[in-house]
Design a protein around this motif. Structure first.
Motif, mmCIF file in Angstrom:
data_model
loop_
_atom_site.group_PDB
_atom_site.id
_atom_site.type_symbol
_atom_site.label_atom_id
_atom_site.label_comp_id
_atom_site.label_asym_id
_atom_site.label_seq_id
_atom_site.Cartn_x
_atom_site.Cartn_y
_atom_site.Cartn_z
ATOM 1 N N VAL A 162 32.753 46.604 22.304
ATOM 2 C CA VAL A 162 33.395 45.588 23.131
ATOM 3 C C VAL A 162 32.309 44.697 23.702
ATOM 4 O O VAL A 162 31.456 45.154 24.463
ATOM 5 C CB VAL A 162 34.207 46.213 24.287
ATOM 6 N N ARG A 163 32.327 43.434 23.271
ATOM 7 C CA ARG A 163 31.422 42.464 23.890
ATOM 8 C C ARG A 163 32.087 42.014 25.171
ATOM 9 O O ARG A 163 33.102 41.318 25.160
ATOM 10 C CB ARG A 163 31.184 41.268 22.947
ATOM 11 N N ASN A 164 31.508 42.397 26.273
ATOM 12 C CA ASN A 164 32.189 42.381 27.561
ATOM 13 C C ASN A 164 32.086 41.023 28.245
ATOM 14 O O ASN A 164 31.554 40.899 29.336
ATOM 15 C CB ASN A 164 31.583 43.489 28.438
ATOM 16 N N ASP A 165 32.616 39.984 27.603
ATOM 17 C CA ASP A 165 32.518 38.634 28.164
ATOM 18 C C ASP A 165 33.268 38.495 29.487
ATOM 19 O O ASP A 165 32.895 37.715 30.348
ATOM 20 C CB ASP A 165 33.059 37.614 27.156
ATOM 21 N N ALA A 166 34.351 39.275 29.625
ATOM 22 C CA ALA A 166 35.179 39.157 30.830
ATOM 23 C C ALA A 166 34.634 39.963 32.003
ATOM 24 O O ALA A 166 35.115 39.843 33.121
ATOM 25 C CB ALA A 166 36.602 39.610 30.523
ATOM 26 N N GLY A 167 33.625 40.811 31.752
ATOM 27 C CA GLY A 167 33.061 41.603 32.842
ATOM 28 C C GLY A 167 33.910 42.788 33.228
ATOM 29 O O GLY A 167 33.780 43.343 34.309
ATOM 30 N N LYS A 168 34.829 43.186 32.352
ATOM 31 C CA LYS A 168 35.700 44.315 32.639
ATOM 32 C C LYS A 168 35.695 45.291 31.479
ATOM 33 O O LYS A 168 35.637 44.892 30.316
ATOM 34 C CB LYS A 168 37.137 43.851 32.876
ATOM 35 N N ILE A 169 35.757 46.569 31.771
ATOM 36 C CA ILE A 169 35.906 47.604 30.754
ATOM 37 C C ILE A 169 37.236 48.289 31.003
ATOM 38 O O ILE A 169 37.443 48.895 32.048
ATOM 39 C CB ILE A 169 34.760 48.625 30.811
ATOM 40 N N GLY A 170 38.132 48.163 30.062
ATOM 41 C CA GLY A 170 39.449 48.756 30.225
ATOM 42 C C GLY A 170 40.256 48.098 31.334
ATOM 43 O O GLY A 170 41.255 48.622 31.783
ATOM 44 N N GLY A 171 39.807 46.923 31.781
ATOM 45 C CA GLY A 171 40.527 46.208 32.809
ATOM 46 C C GLY A 171 40.461 46.852 34.181
ATOM 47 O O GLY A 171 41.140 46.439 35.102
ATOM 48 N N VAL A 172 39.641 47.886 34.321
ATOM 49 C CA VAL A 172 39.614 48.633 35.580
ATOM 50 C C VAL A 172 38.231 48.603 36.226
ATOM 51 O O VAL A 172 38.070 48.184 37.366
ATOM 52 C CB VAL A 172 40.036 50.107 35.340
ATOM 53 N N VAL A 173 37.217 49.056 35.501
ATOM 54 C CA VAL A 173 35.881 49.197 36.060
ATOM 55 C C VAL A 173 35.076 47.925 35.843
ATOM 56 O O VAL A 173 35.049 47.381 34.746
ATOM 57 C CB VAL A 173 35.147 50.391 35.415
ATOM 58 N N ASP A 174 34.427 47.458 36.867
ATOM 59 C CA ASP A 174 33.624 46.240 36.756
ATOM 60 C C ASP A 174 32.198 46.594 36.352
ATOM 61 O O ASP A 174 31.425 47.111 37.140
ATOM 62 C CB ASP A 174 33.639 45.495 38.093
ATOM 63 N N PHE A 175 31.874 46.327 35.120
ATOM 64 C CA PHE A 175 30.517 46.502 34.615
ATOM 65 C C PHE A 175 30.087 45.198 33.962
ATOM 66 O O PHE A 175 29.845 45.137 32.757
ATOM 67 C CB PHE A 175 30.444 47.645 33.606
ATOM 68 N N SER A 176 30.029 44.153 34.744
ATOM 69 C CA SER A 176 29.836 42.813 34.201
ATOM 70 C C SER A 176 28.481 42.617 33.525
ATOM 71 O O SER A 176 28.282 41.655 32.795
ATOM 72 C CB SER A 176 30.003 41.776 35.315
ATOM 73 N N LYS A 177 27.541 43.540 33.741
ATOM 74 C CA LYS A 177 26.214 43.394 33.148
ATOM 75 C C LYS A 177 26.089 44.094 31.799
ATOM 76 O O LYS A 177 25.021 44.084 31.200
ATOM 77 C CB LYS A 177 25.154 43.958 34.098
ATOM 78 N N TYR A 178 27.189 44.709 31.322
ATOM 79 C CA TYR A 178 27.079 45.563 30.137
ATOM 80 C C TYR A 178 28.014 45.155 29.003
ATOM 81 O O TYR A 178 29.122 44.659 29.233
ATOM 82 C CB TYR A 178 27.392 47.019 30.506
ATOM 83 N N ASN A 179 27.560 45.419 27.779
ATOM 84 C CA ASN A 179 28.421 45.494 26.601
ATOM 85 C C ASN A 179 28.616 46.969 26.269
ATOM 86 O O ASN A 179 27.848 47.815 26.743
ATOM 87 C CB ASN A 179 27.791 44.760 25.418
ATOM 88 N N VAL A 180 29.619 47.264 25.436
ATOM 89 C CA VAL A 180 30.025 48.658 25.260
ATOM 90 C C VAL A 180 30.129 49.066 23.792
ATOM 91 O O VAL A 180 30.652 48.311 22.968
ATOM 92 C CB VAL A 180 31.396 48.908 25.938
ATOM 93 N N ILE A 181 29.632 50.251 23.492
ATOM 94 C CA ILE A 181 29.945 50.949 22.245
ATOM 95 C C ILE A 181 30.703 52.205 22.644
ATOM 96 O O ILE A 181 30.283 52.924 23.550
ATOM 97 C CB ILE A 181 28.670 51.310 21.464
ATOM 98 N N TYR A 182 31.833 52.455 21.989
ATOM 99 C CA TYR A 182 32.651 53.604 22.390
ATOM 100 C C TYR A 182 32.954 54.528 21.203
ATOM 101 O O TYR A 182 32.943 54.114 20.047
ATOM 102 C CB TYR A 182 33.961 53.152 23.038
ATOM 103 N N VAL A 183 33.196 55.792 21.541
ATOM 104 C CA VAL A 183 33.648 56.795 20.572
ATOM 105 C C VAL A 183 34.936 57.394 21.126
ATOM 106 O O VAL A 183 34.930 58.040 22.171
ATOM 107 C CB VAL A 183 32.582 57.892 20.350
ATOM 108 N N HIS A 184 36.038 57.145 20.433
ATOM 109 C CA HIS A 184 37.366 57.567 20.899
ATOM 110 C C HIS A 184 37.977 58.546 19.907
ATOM 111 O O HIS A 184 37.931 58.326 18.705
ATOM 112 C CB HIS A 184 38.269 56.333 21.037
ATOM 113 N N ASP A 185 38.528 59.646 20.430
ATOM 114 C CA ASP A 185 39.227 60.577 19.544
ATOM 115 C C ASP A 185 40.572 60.969 20.139
ATOM 116 O O ASP A 185 40.735 61.025 21.358
ATOM 117 C CB ASP A 185 38.383 61.839 19.293
ATOM 118 N N ALA A 186 41.535 61.189 19.249
ATOM 119 C CA ALA A 186 42.861 61.651 19.663
ATOM 120 C C ALA A 186 42.920 63.153 19.445
ATOM 121 O O ALA A 186 43.593 63.645 18.539
ATOM 122 C CB ALA A 186 43.942 60.936 18.861
#
Length: 269
Positions: free
Chosen positions: A154-178
């Motif tokens: 997630v290239r965090n242009d909006a400054g939000k991760i998941g719309g909840v946590v404000d990490f405006s200084k970061y971009n994200v790589i995630y690993v998601h499993d069901a």
């Protein structure tokens, strides 16, 4: 010191056991190929030997990193490189030591051009971080045959991760499993040394290693999860937070890329 020695020696043994298992698997593939085929397919044989070579290289890199941490060797700034999320993750997923093709099919890469980004990290350490998260996710998905693992960015242009946590200084790589999900009571302990959840061969060091290395990258790692209930799977998502690069740094990466292309052209003449 004794605690650190115990931690790193446990990590060493666990990782080397994984690499030896991968080499054994490749050996079995070669034996099966020779036994079944009258004329051995050279391309298949070359592919398997390439897998072995990659495994040995990964083992050597892992040993070097663990020994560096054991000696508490200072991080060399020159070891950092500019990496591209899509390109590097594709390479890691392809070279990971899967137990089978069925296991490999569970892992999906989800990065669009809009979400791709450049970040600074030490490549060998970044590979180990992703491998640890992938290895954990595959372990807990054994009882969930239809579930998949999604690795994305997630290239965090909006400054939000998941719309909840404000990490405006970061971009994200995630690993998601069901998979099974994680009890909320356990989450605060996940990144502690020696903490593990029901893994027979686990040392409890993988996530602690991820945390310490993300701090080396001036970033962090967070986890979100929902515990499965009533026979239904839950989910777990680890997010790696990488500091956004300035426009000047991105320009520097682009220039370096062009220099490499020019050198390759010169070498080919």
């Amino acid at each position: 010191i004794n605690g650190k020695l115990q931690s790193l020696s446990g990590s060493f043994g666990h990782e080397i056991r994984n690499f030896l298992g991968a080499i054994k698997f490749s050996q079995n593939q070669i034996q099966e190929l020779i036994t079944k085929e009258k004329e051995v397919d050279k391309n298949q044989l070359l592919e398997i030997t390439s897998q072995i070579s990659n495994t040995v290289s990964s083992a050597i890199n892992t040993i070097n990193i663990i020994l560096e941490d054991l000696r508490e060797k200072p991080i060399d700034p020159d070891d950092f490189a500019y990496l591209e999320a899509s390109k590097n993750l594709s390479k890691i997923i392809e070279k990971f030591n899967y137990d089978s093709e069925a296991e490999k099919s569970k892992v999906k890469l989800n990065i669009t051009s809009e979400n791709n980004f450049i970040f600074r990290a030490i490549e060998d350490r970044f590979i180990l971080v992703i491998n640890n998260l992938l290895k954990n996710a595959l372990y807990y998905l054994k009882d969930y045959p239809s579930s998949i693992i999604t690795i994305g960015a997630v290239r965090n242009d909006a400054g939000k991760i998941g719309g909840v946590v404000d990490f405006s200084k970061y971009n994200v790589i995630y690993v998601h499993d069901a998979g099974p999900g994680i009890d909320s009571k356990v989450i605060p302990k996940l990144f502690d040394d020696f903490f593990t959840i029901g893994k027979k061969e686990g040392t409890g060091l993988g996530l602690a290693f991820c945390k310490s290395n993300m701090k080396i990258f001036d970033g962090d790692i967070i986890v979100e999860s929902e515990l499965g209930q009533n026979g239904k799977s839950g989910w777990t998502k680890f997010s790696l937070l990488f500091p956004k690069l300035s426009d000047a740094e991105i320009k520097k990466w682009i220039i370096q890329g062009h220099k490499k292309k020019i050198l390759l052209i010169d070498d080919g003449k």
